[in-house]
Scaffold this motif. Sequence first.
Motif, PDB file in Angstrom:
ATOM      1  N   PHE A  80       0.833  -1.203   0.000  1.00 28.58           N
ATOM      2  CA  PHE A  80       0.000   0.000   0.000  1.00 28.58           C
ATOM      3  C   PHE A  80       0.870   1.257   0.000  1.00 28.58           C
ATOM      4  O   PHE A  80       0.539   2.240  -0.668  1.00 28.58           O
ATOM      5  CB  PHE A  80      -0.922   0.003   1.214  1.00 28.58           C
ATOM      6  N   VAL A  81       1.970   1.229   0.741  1.00 31.64           N
ATOM      7  CA  VAL A  81       2.878   2.380   0.754  1.00 31.64           C
ATOM      8  C   VAL A  81       3.448   2.620  -0.640  1.00 31.64           C
ATOM      9  O   VAL A  81       3.643   3.766  -1.064  1.00 31.64           O
ATOM     10  CB  VAL A  81       3.994   2.165   1.789  1.00 31.64           C
ATOM     11  N   GLU A  82       3.701   1.549  -1.390  1.00 32.56           N
ATOM     12  CA  GLU A  82       4.183   1.700  -2.762  1.00 32.56           C
ATOM     13  C   GLU A  82       3.108   2.275  -3.682  1.00 32.56           C
ATOM     14  O   GLU A  82       3.415   3.007  -4.627  1.00 32.56           O
ATOM     15  CB  GLU A  82       4.651   0.344  -3.305  1.00 32.56           C
ATOM     16  N   LEU A  83       1.836   1.962  -3.398  1.00 40.08           N
ATOM     17  CA  LEU A  83       0.755   2.464  -4.237  1.00 40.08           C
ATOM     18  C   LEU A  83       0.462   3.945  -4.001  1.00 40.08           C
ATOM     19  O   LEU A  83      -0.185   4.586  -4.841  1.00 40.08           O
ATOM     20  CB  LEU A  83      -0.525   1.654  -3.992  1.00 40.08           C
ATOM     21  N   GLU A  84       0.923   4.488  -2.881  1.00 38.71           N
ATOM     22  CA  GLU A  84       0.631   5.887  -2.572  1.00 38.71           C
ATOM     23  C   GLU A  84       1.187   6.835  -3.632  1.00 38.71           C
ATOM     24  O   GLU A  84       0.529   7.802  -4.016  1.00 38.71           O
ATOM     25  CB  GLU A  84       1.207   6.253  -1.195  1.00 38.71           C
ATOM     26  N   LYS A  85       2.397   6.563  -4.106  1.00 39.97           N
ATOM     27  CA  LYS A  85       3.014   7.472  -5.071  1.00 39.97           C
ATOM     28  C   LYS A  85       2.333   7.432  -6.433  1.00 39.97           C
ATOM     29  O   LYS A  85       2.498   8.364  -7.230  1.00 39.97           O
ATOM     30  CB  LYS A  85       4.494   7.136  -5.232  1.00 39.97           C
ATOM     31  N   GLU A  86       1.553   6.386  -6.707  1.00 35.96           N
ATOM     32  CA  GLU A  86       0.875   6.278  -7.997  1.00 35.96           C
ATOM     33  C   GLU A  86      -0.414   7.098  -8.059  1.00 35.96           C
ATOM     34  O   GLU A  86      -0.961   7.292  -9.150  1.00 35.96           O
ATOM     35  CB  GLU A  86       0.565   4.814  -8.307  1.00 35.96           C
ATOM     36  N   ILE A  87      -0.900   7.567  -6.920  1.00 38.21           N
ATOM     37  CA  ILE A  87      -2.171   8.312  -6.923  1.00 38.21           C
ATOM     38  C   ILE A  87      -1.950   9.800  -6.666  1.00 38.21           C
ATOM     39  O   ILE A  87      -2.918  10.528  -6.422  1.00 38.21           O
ATOM     40  CB  ILE A  87      -3.144   7.730  -5.870  1.00 38.21           C
ATOM     41  N   LEU A  88      -0.708  10.267  -6.735  1.00 31.34           N
ATOM     42  CA  LEU A  88      -0.448  11.684  -6.482  1.00 31.34           C
ATOM     43  C   LEU A  88      -1.113  12.572  -7.532  1.00 31.34           C
ATOM     44  O   LEU A  88      -1.749  13.577  -7.196  1.00 31.34           O
ATOM     45  CB  LEU A  88       1.067  11.944  -6.456  1.00 31.34           C
ATOM     46  N   LEU A  89      -0.966  12.216  -8.799  1.00 24.41           N
ATOM     47  CA  LEU A  89      -1.576  13.023  -9.860  1.00 24.41           C
ATOM     48  C   LEU A  89      -3.102  12.964  -9.824  1.00 24.41           C
ATOM     49  O   LEU A  89      -3.751  14.028  -9.830  1.00 24.41           O
ATOM     50  CB  LEU A  89      -1.044  12.580 -11.227  1.00 24.41           C
ATOM     51  N   PRO A  90      -3.731  11.783  -9.782  1.00 23.64           N
ATOM     52  CA  PRO A  90      -5.208  11.786  -9.710  1.00 23.64           C
ATOM     53  C   PRO A  90      -5.754  12.430  -8.452  1.00 23.64           C
ATOM     54  O   PRO A  90      -6.808  13.082  -8.492  1.00 23.64           O
ATOM     55  CB  PRO A  90      -5.567  10.297  -9.787  1.00 23.64           C
ATOM     56  N   LEU A  91      -5.061  12.296  -7.318  1.00 21.61           N
ATOM     57  CA  LEU A  91      -5.537  12.925  -6.090  1.00 21.61           C
ATOM     58  C   LEU A  91      -5.466  14.448  -6.191  1.00 21.61           C
ATOM     59  O   LEU A  91      -6.375  15.154  -5.730  1.00 21.61           O
ATOM     60  CB  LEU A  91      -4.713  12.435  -4.900  1.00 21.61           C
ATOM     61  N   THR A  92      -4.397  14.961  -6.806  1.00 22.99           N
ATOM     62  CA  THR A  92      -4.282  16.410  -6.990  1.00 22.99           C
ATOM     63  C   THR A  92      -5.399  16.944  -7.874  1.00 22.99           C
ATOM     64  O   THR A  92      -6.036  17.959  -7.564  1.00 22.99           O
ATOM     65  CB  THR A  92      -2.915  16.754  -7.599  1.00 22.99           C
ATOM     66  N   ILE A  93      -5.659  16.265  -8.984  1.00 18.33           N
ATOM     67  CA  ILE A  93      -6.718  16.712  -9.892  1.00 18.33           C
ATOM     68  C   ILE A  93      -8.084  16.554  -9.232  1.00 18.33           C
ATOM     69  O   ILE A  93      -8.985  17.387  -9.430  1.00 18.33           O
ATOM     70  CB  ILE A  93      -6.642  15.917 -11.215  1.00 18.33           C
ATOM     71  N   PHE A  94      -8.271  15.513  -8.440  1.00 19.06           N
ATOM     72  CA  PHE A  94      -9.531  15.301  -7.721  1.00 19.06           C
ATOM     73  C   PHE A  94      -9.827  16.467  -6.781  1.00 19.06           C
ATOM     74  O   PHE A  94     -10.968  16.939  -6.685  1.00 19.06           O
ATOM     75  CB  PHE A  94      -9.454  13.983  -6.954  1.00 19.06           C
ATOM     76  N   ILE A  95      -8.793  16.949  -6.103  1.00 26.47           N
ATOM     77  CA  ILE A  95      -8.985  18.089  -5.206  1.00 26.47           C
ATOM     78  C   ILE A  95      -9.254  19.357  -5.998  1.00 26.47           C
ATOM     79  O   ILE A  95     -10.175  20.124  -5.686  1.00 26.47           O
ATOM     80  CB  ILE A  95      -7.742  18.261  -4.302  1.00 26.47           C
ATOM     81  N   LYS A  96      -8.448  19.590  -7.028  1.00 23.39           N
ATOM     82  CA  LYS A  96      -8.543  20.836  -7.784  1.00 23.39           C
ATOM     83  C   LYS A  96      -9.872  20.960  -8.527  1.00 23.39           C
ATOM     84  O   LYS A  96     -10.452  22.051  -8.613  1.00 23.39           O
ATOM     85  CB  LYS A  96      -7.385  20.925  -8.776  1.00 23.39           C
ATOM     86  N   LYS A  97     -10.361  19.867  -9.086  1.00 24.90           N
ATOM     87  CA  LYS A  97     -11.533  19.930  -9.953  1.00 24.90           C
ATOM     88  C   LYS A  97     -12.852  19.602  -9.248  1.00 24.90           C
ATOM     89  O   LYS A  97     -13.914  19.988  -9.733  1.00 24.90           O
ATOM     90  CB  LYS A  97     -11.350  18.969 -11.137  1.00 24.90           C
ATOM     91  N   VAL A  98     -12.794  18.890  -8.122  1.00 30.04           N
ATOM     92  CA  VAL A  98     -14.029  18.414  -7.494  1.00 30.04           C
ATOM     93  C   VAL A  98     -14.252  19.015  -6.109  1.00 30.04           C
ATOM     94  O   VAL A  98     -15.375  19.422  -5.778  1.00 30.04           O
ATOM     95  CB  VAL A  98     -14.024  16.869  -7.408  1.00 30.04           C
ATOM     96  N   LEU A  99     -13.217  19.103  -5.289  1.00 32.91           N
ATOM     97  CA  LEU A  99     -13.401  19.395  -3.872  1.00 32.91           C
ATOM     98  C   LEU A  99     -13.276  20.869  -3.497  1.00 32.91           C
ATOM     99  O   LEU A  99     -13.813  21.269  -2.462  1.00 32.91           O
ATOM    100  CB  LEU A  99     -12.392  18.579  -3.043  1.00 32.91           C
ATOM    101  N   LEU A 100     -12.577  21.666  -4.282  1.00 26.88           N
ATOM    102  CA  LEU A 100     -12.377  23.061  -3.905  1.00 26.88           C
ATOM    103  C   LEU A 100     -13.683  23.842  -3.963  1.00 26.88           C
ATOM    104  O   LEU A 100     -14.580  23.529  -4.746  1.00 26.88           O
ATOM    105  CB  LEU A 100     -11.332  23.713  -4.814  1.00 26.88           C
TER     106      LEU A 100
END
Length: 301
Positions: A89-109
């Motif tokens: 799971f710790v290895e998978l964290e770095k793979e979701i940095l880009l989608p998580l950033t876009i998720f915040i910018k486009k959906v949550l703000l």
Amino acid sequence: MFSMAKVTKINYMADDFSKEFVGQQEKYTVKATTHKQRNQPNRMNDAEVMVILILFHSGGFRCFKHYYKEYVCKHLRGLFPRCVSYNRFVELEKEILLPLTIFIKKVLLGSCTGISFVDSTPLRVCRNQRILIHKTFEGLAERGRCSMGWFFGFKLHLIINDKGEILNFMFTPGNVDDREPLKQGKFLENIKGKLYADKGYIGQTLFENLFLNGIQTITKVKNNMKNSLMSIADKILLRKRALIETVNDELKNIAQIEHSRHRSFNNFIANALSAIAAYCFFEKKPAIDVKFVNDGQLAMF
């Protein structure tokens, strides 16, 4: 902690976004033909990883390893039936940095209401006594100074509205001036009206450039500056600038955006982004009730 209904809602939102993101990514990604790639997908998709990280920062947990192994793997099996090992799971964290950033910018703000507050807060990565022997963020983190003294780490620049919703954010090294993000158009995208700040954002050139873009910065004056006329409403709202300090406090004490146990830069970014995402889902945010009353009196100028 979020209720199960809230967790289910977050899971659905993240899953819908992840499907849309993967579809757009496959549409515009150029596939390599010379190197062999792993075609087998991960047991846990990006949406599940994002939701687990967001739930950790919802409050009540301090150790992520204990949270994942004792809470997620045992009590949330219904939502996450394909849990992987903690190391994976710790290895998978770095793979979701880009989608998580876009998720915040486009959906949550949130959306701008015409009344905004800007401030920066330090994110320390180690104690000052350990600066010389710190290796994890060597070449990335820098020494900076804030109202609480010197620190070593990064700065989080925030813009919020009067409802306590985050409008935009930016990470910079600790030695960057607070006014630098305001000089970038992307940071002030979709911001309009009045922007309340502290004395660290005073600058004649900055004020003029923002004013031409439809943003009026309002700050207190320094002792060596000439006093300027200010409306009663601006004076009252300037006193309410503590609102953004409360947001910074919740990000640090509830969402745990700041700690000194990072072992990589990817882990630091994943922790910070998931903390911001968790705050966006808080039901009760610090806010001020702004009401303008027209008393019908004649103003003389």
